[in-house]
Design an enzyme around this catalytic site. Sequence first.
Site, short mmCIF file in Angstrom:
data_model
loop_
_atom_site.label_atom_id
_atom_site.label_comp_id
_atom_site.label_asym_id
_atom_site.label_seq_id
_atom_site.Cartn_x
_atom_site.Cartn_y
_atom_site.Cartn_z
N TYR A 168 0.77 -1.22 -0.03
CA TYR A 168 0.01 -0.10 0.05
C TYR A 168 0.73 1.13 0.00
CZ TYR A 168 -2.94 3.98 1.60
OH TYR A 168 -3.61 5.06 1.55
N ARG A 212 1.81 8.89 12.83
CA ARG A 212 1.44 10.19 13.37
C ARG A 212 -0.06 10.54 13.40
NH1 ARG A 212 3.09 15.08 9.92
NH2 ARG A 212 1.21 14.14 8.79
N ARG A 225 -10.68 4.84 7.97
CA ARG A 225 -9.88 3.98 6.98
C ARG A 225 -8.69 4.04 7.77
NH1 ARG A 225 -9.00 5.21 1.58
NH2 ARG A 225 -8.25 3.10 1.32
N PHE A 285 15.20 19.84 -1.51
CA PHE A 285 13.78 19.54 -1.66
C PHE A 285 13.57 17.94 -0.98
CE2 PHE A 285 10.98 16.82 -4.49
CZ PHE A 285 9.75 17.68 -4.45
#
Length: 413
Positions: A168, A212, A225, A285
Site C-alpha cells: 500500500y 502520526r 480508513r 527538496f
Amino acid sequence: MGSLAAVLRHPDDLYPLLKLKMASRQAEKQIPPEPHWAFCYSMLHKVSRSFALVIQQLGTDLRNAVCIFYLVLRALDTVEDDTSIPTDVKVPILIAFHRHVYDREWRFSCGTKEYKVLMDQFHHVSTAFLELGKGYQDAIEDITKRMGAGMAKFICKEVESIDDYDEYCYYVAGLVGLGLSKLFYASGTEDLAPDSLSNSMGLFLQKTNIIRDYLEDINEIPKCRMFWPREIWSKYVNKLEDLKYEENSDKAVQCLNDMVTNALMHVEDCLNYMSALRDHAIFRFCAIPQIMAIGTLALCYNNIEVFRGVVKMRRGLTAKVIDRTNNMTDVYLAFYDFSNILKPKINKNDPNATKTLSRVEAIQKACMDSGVLNKRKSYIIQSELRHSSTMIVIFFIILAIIFSYLSSTRASK
C-alpha cells in the site's frame, strides 16, 4: 500564546522563524501571472506551505513539473480519502485518473475546504500539465496510472500483513519517490536513481504520516480508513480502535513502538539516495522532508500522545531544518541527533526493544561512517539543551519595541 511560549523556551528559533516567514511571503509574490499557473501555485501554498517553499527553489521547468505532479497526486488522493464516495463510483475514477489529466474540461466535486476547490477547478491543473515537456508528462502519467490502480486495489482490500502495508505504501508514496526520480532525470540534472532507493524515500515519509495520524484517521467521518497492518496491531489489541482507549495505554505504546521500528528500516536507503544527489535545490527538496520524518518518529516513539492528539515538531525546529539543511553533513548530523533523542526512550521491557535498538544503532553507525559528525555541532540537540542568551536579549528587545509602539498608538488615540 502557544507559539509565544515555544519561542520563549527556544529563543534561538526566532531568527529561523522570521526567515521562513519572509521566504514564504517572497514565494507567494513569485506566483506566475497566467491564470492556470497562478491557480496551481496558489493552491500549492494552501495544501502544503512548507512543501511549496522548497518546490519553488527548484529550476523553472522542474519546479513547474513537480508542482503539477504534486497537485495531480493530491487530487487523486482526495478522491481516495473521501469516504463519502461510493466504492462503485470511486474505483473507476481512480483507475482512469491518468487520462483525466489530459482533459481540460474534466472535474469531479469531492473533498473539503481547499481540496474541494482543487477538484472543482482541476481544469487549471490539466491546462498547466499540457504545457509541460513530453518527458515530464510521460513520467506524471505513468506514476498516476500505477498509483490510481494501486489505490483502487486497496479500496476493496484491508491491510492485513506487513507485506500488504509495504505494498500500500508503495502505491501511495513509493511511486511518488519513483516519479520524482524520473522528473529529476528528465530535467537533465540527476542520474536515474535505483527504484529500491526511490521507493524507500517514499515509504519512510508515508509510514511516518500513518503513525502520526492514527487518531485523525481512526475518527474519520463517516467511516474510518486505517492502514496500520493487522499483523502488527493484533499482537496488542483485538480491534485497531482499542488503541485509543486509556485502559489500553501500555499496549498502545508497545504497538506504536513496533510501528516506528518498522519505519526505521528504510533510513539507510534514504541516506544512500540523498548522498548521490548533485543539484543543491533538488537535494534540499528531498532532504528537508526526510529530516522532518526522522524528527517526527523520535517524538512519536514511546509517546502515548499519539493516541490523544497531534504529535509534531514545533514550528521553530521545522524552520531550523528548512533554513539549515544544505548538504549531507547537515543530514547526517540531524539523523544522528534525532536517533540520540529516540534511543534513551527505548524501554528494555518493550517487546521490540532489541530490534529498535539495533535499528537505531545501525542508523547511527551509517552517520558516523560518513566521517562528518565531528566537523560541526548540530543545530538540533545543542539548541534543545541550552538557550542562547543573546537571542533571549534580542527577543525581549523586540517585545519591548512592540509594547512601546502599541502604547504610543493607544495614547495618540
